[in-house]
Design a protein around this motif. Structure first.
Motif, PDB file in Angstrom:
ATOM      1  N   SER A 238       0.791  -1.232   0.000  1.00 46.24           N
ATOM      2  CA  SER A 238       0.000   0.000   0.000  1.00 46.24           C
ATOM      3  C   SER A 238       0.821   1.278   0.000  1.00 46.24           C
ATOM      4  CB  SER A 238      -0.912   0.035   1.244  1.00 46.24           C
ATOM      5  OG  SER A 238      -1.858  -1.004   1.217  1.00 46.24           O
ATOM      6  N   CYS A 239       2.086   1.200   0.393  1.00 43.50           N
ATOM      7  CA  CYS A 239       2.887   2.404   0.578  1.00 43.50           C
ATOM      8  C   CYS A 239       3.494   2.861  -0.747  1.00 43.50           C
ATOM      9  CB  CYS A 239       4.006   2.113   1.586  1.00 43.50           C
ATOM     10  SG  CYS A 239       5.184   3.465   1.766  1.00 43.50           S
ATOM     11  N   TRP A 240       3.423   4.192  -0.999  1.00 43.57           N
ATOM     12  CA  TRP A 240       4.052   4.707  -2.218  1.00 43.57           C
ATOM     13  C   TRP A 240       5.299   5.531  -1.910  1.00 43.57           C
ATOM     14  CZ3 TRP A 240       4.238   9.998  -2.259  1.00 43.57           C
ATOM     15  CH2 TRP A 240       3.297  10.675  -1.481  1.00 43.57           C
ATOM     16  N   ASP A 248       7.761  -1.471   2.280  1.00 46.87           N
ATOM     17  CA  ASP A 248       7.022  -0.282   2.679  1.00 46.87           C
ATOM     18  C   ASP A 248       7.987   0.603   3.454  1.00 46.87           C
ATOM     19  OD1 ASP A 248       6.920  -1.309   5.479  1.00 46.87           O
ATOM     20  OD2 ASP A 248       5.623  -2.774   4.495  1.00 46.87           O
ATOM     21  N   CYS A 249       7.609   1.876   3.640  1.00 46.19           N
ATOM     22  CA  CYS A 249       8.561   2.807   4.263  1.00 46.19           C
ATOM     23  C   CYS A 249       8.510   2.773   5.780  1.00 46.19           C
ATOM     24  CB  CYS A 249       8.324   4.228   3.758  1.00 46.19           C
ATOM     25  SG  CYS A 249       6.932   5.095   4.560  1.00 46.19           S
ATOM     26  N   SER A 250       7.378   2.331   6.342  1.00 44.39           N
ATOM     27  CA  SER A 250       7.182   2.280   7.792  1.00 44.39           C
ATOM     28  C   SER A 250       7.252   3.653   8.456  1.00 44.39           C
ATOM     29  CB  SER A 250       8.207   1.336   8.461  1.00 44.39           C
ATOM     30  OG  SER A 250       7.907   0.010   8.158  1.00 44.39           O
ATOM     31  N   ARG A 251       7.100   4.710   7.723  1.00 47.79           N
ATOM     32  CA  ARG A 251       7.173   6.037   8.323  1.00 47.79           C
ATOM     33  C   ARG A 251       6.029   6.950   7.894  1.00 47.79           C
ATOM     34  NH1 ARG A 251      12.102   7.208  10.602  1.00 47.79           N
ATOM     35  NH2 ARG A 251      11.699   9.427  10.467  1.00 47.79           N
ATOM     36  N   CYS A 252       5.310   6.597   6.845  1.00 46.21           N
ATOM     37  CA  CYS A 252       4.297   7.521   6.322  1.00 46.21           C
ATOM     38  C   CYS A 252       2.949   7.311   7.017  1.00 46.21           C
ATOM     39  CB  CYS A 252       4.153   7.337   4.807  1.00 46.21           C
ATOM     40  SG  CYS A 252       3.350   5.807   4.322  1.00 46.21           S
ATOM     41  N   ASP A 253       2.038   8.194   6.732  1.00 48.41           N
ATOM     42  CA  ASP A 253       0.702   8.137   7.306  1.00 48.41           C
ATOM     43  C   ASP A 253       0.019   6.815   6.976  1.00 48.41           C
ATOM     44  OD1 ASP A 253      -1.597   9.325   8.595  1.00 48.41           O
ATOM     45  OD2 ASP A 253      -2.455   9.540   6.597  1.00 48.41           O
ATOM     46  N   GLU A 254       0.140   6.381   5.737  1.00 53.04           N
ATOM     47  CA  GLU A 254      -0.494   5.129   5.313  1.00 53.04           C
ATOM     48  C   GLU A 254       0.059   3.951   6.117  1.00 53.04           C
ATOM     49  OE1 GLU A 254      -2.875   4.920   3.048  1.00 53.04           O
ATOM     50  OE2 GLU A 254      -3.053   2.739   2.943  1.00 53.04           O
ATOM     51  N   CYS A 255       1.390   3.878   6.228  1.00 49.27           N
ATOM     52  CA  CYS A 255       2.011   2.762   6.954  1.00 49.27           C
ATOM     53  C   CYS A 255       1.585   2.757   8.422  1.00 49.27           C
ATOM     54  CB  CYS A 255       3.538   2.851   6.862  1.00 49.27           C
ATOM     55  SG  CYS A 255       4.188   2.342   5.255  1.00 49.27           S
ATOM     56  N   ARG A 256       1.518   3.948   9.019  1.00 53.19           N
ATOM     57  CA  ARG A 256       1.179   4.005  10.438  1.00 53.19           C
ATOM     58  C   ARG A 256      -0.270   3.585  10.670  1.00 53.19           C
ATOM     59  NH1 ARG A 256       2.718   8.477  11.034  1.00 53.19           N
ATOM     60  NH2 ARG A 256       0.799   9.651  10.829  1.00 53.19           N
TER      61      ARG A 256
HETATM   62 ZN    ZN Z   1       4.851   4.136   3.980  1.00 48.94          ZN
END
Ligand code: ZN
Length: 341
Positions: A238-240, A248-256
């Motif tokens: 899901s992360c872009w 995934d980046c594990s830092r963005c709003d989507e990941c959180r």
């Molecule tokens: Zn992310």
């Protein structure tokens, strides 16, 4: 090419609705129709209804919604034909990672589904952020699912499918009246209203456009994926904002949001992609200079307020609407006083 007058007006009204929505986000009032379609030559021939192969062309990105949509279609006895659009753009490697390739291969292997991948250069043809400072949205946030729908529509016609499905969710159905116009969520490109309008346009050709998840909140779709289709949940992509070697980046709003919703369901975030780096103090990375730069003005203002003072009225509650109730509690306790958006 010339359009039927009714179709011409439909596209212009969709543009009107987009303009009204963007102006509302920007605090402007310039909603007079200023877009026109320039036509020349012969009328566009109508598409005649063809045979029905029983397939449903289902747009597939590997995200929560499209994974769940594919699994729901299968469970309901339908025959989804997955359609993936690969169209790299500046500012994101989401369409070019090994992780994405793995997800596209695995969904076919695990569920015995056919997947057709179509390459497009469209998303690489513009500066997606050229108007983000005013409108708080990138060009691709207004257009991506129109491209994915158009690709799936072509595949549907080629394979005699009578329906195109593209998963949506309740969050993008928000709308309200504003200075005589209807304003929608900024991702209105795949709201139920937009899908219904396009479905009506293509109905004479025997084609339907819609989806199964649009009445559900994101956390409910996430719950379906985690509980009912657990064999697929580790594929979620899901992360872009990830880098080429990440899942995934594990830092963005989507990941959180995904991480807290997973924890609310008793699933360790590391079981889905690689969220082991999600930090409990979720708002802190967003308040950094680098984090702020990634956000458009309205959200940036909220992030700054998170770091410096009390939240604006309703902002906290509205942001938390995206979280499952138990996830909100987890977010509050984990952040120990730092508001998690
Ligand atoms: Zn992310």
């Amino acid at each position: 090419m010339r359009l039927d007058p009714g179709e011409r007006e439909l596209w212009l009204r969709l543009c009107d609705a987009e303009v009204a929505t963007l102006e509302a986000y920007a605090g402007g009032t310039d909603t007079a129709r200023a877009i026109d379609l320039v036509e020349a030559g012969a009328p566009l021939e109508p598409v005649e209804p063809g045979p029905d192969s029983g397939l449903i062309a289902a747009c597939f990105s590997g995200g929560r919604d499209s994974l769940t949509e594919a699994a729901m279609l299968q469970e309901l006895g339908q025959r989804p034909l997955l359609v993936t659009t690969t169209s790299p753009r500046d500012g994101s490697v989401e369409h070019e990672t090994p992780r994405r390739r793995y997800v596209l291969d695995e969904i076919q292997r695990r569920r015995g589904l056919e997947l057709i991948e179509v390459h497009s250069t469209l998303r690489g043809c513009w500066d997606t952020g050229f108007a983000a400072a005013r409108y708080g949205a990138g060009v691709n946030e207004l257009t991506d699912t129109f491209l994915y729908f158009a690709v799936a529509l072509a595949v549907a016609l080629a394979r005699d499918a009578r329906a195109v499905n593209l998963a949506s969710h309740t969050e993008v159905q928000e709308n309200r009246r504003w200075v005589g116009a209807i304003v929608e969520h900024k991702h209105r490109m795949y709201s139920g209203a937009t899908q219904r309008a396009l479905s009506a346009l293509f109905a004479p050709a025997g084609l339907r456009y819609g989806g199964l998840t649009y009445p559900l909140y994101q956390f409910q779709v996430q719950r379906l994926l985690e509980r009912r289709y657990a064999d697929l949940r580790d594929l979620q992509y899901s992360c872009w904002e990830l880098s080429a070697d990440q899942s995934d980046c594990s830092r963005c709003d989507e990941c959180r949001t995904i991480a807290f919703n997973l924890m609310a369901e008793g699933v360790a975030p590391r079981e889905v992609g690689d969220r082991s780096r999600v930090r409990a103090e979720g708002a802190v990375p967003l308040a950094s200079a680098a984090g702020r730069d990634r956000f458009a003005a309205p959200q940036r203002a909220l992030v700054v307020r998170l770091a410096t003072g009390p939240l604006p009225p309703n902002a906290h509650a509205r942001a938390h609407d995206r979280l499952h109730p138990a996830g909100r509690a987890a977010a509050r306790s984990a952040s120990r006083g730092v508001a998690v958006i």
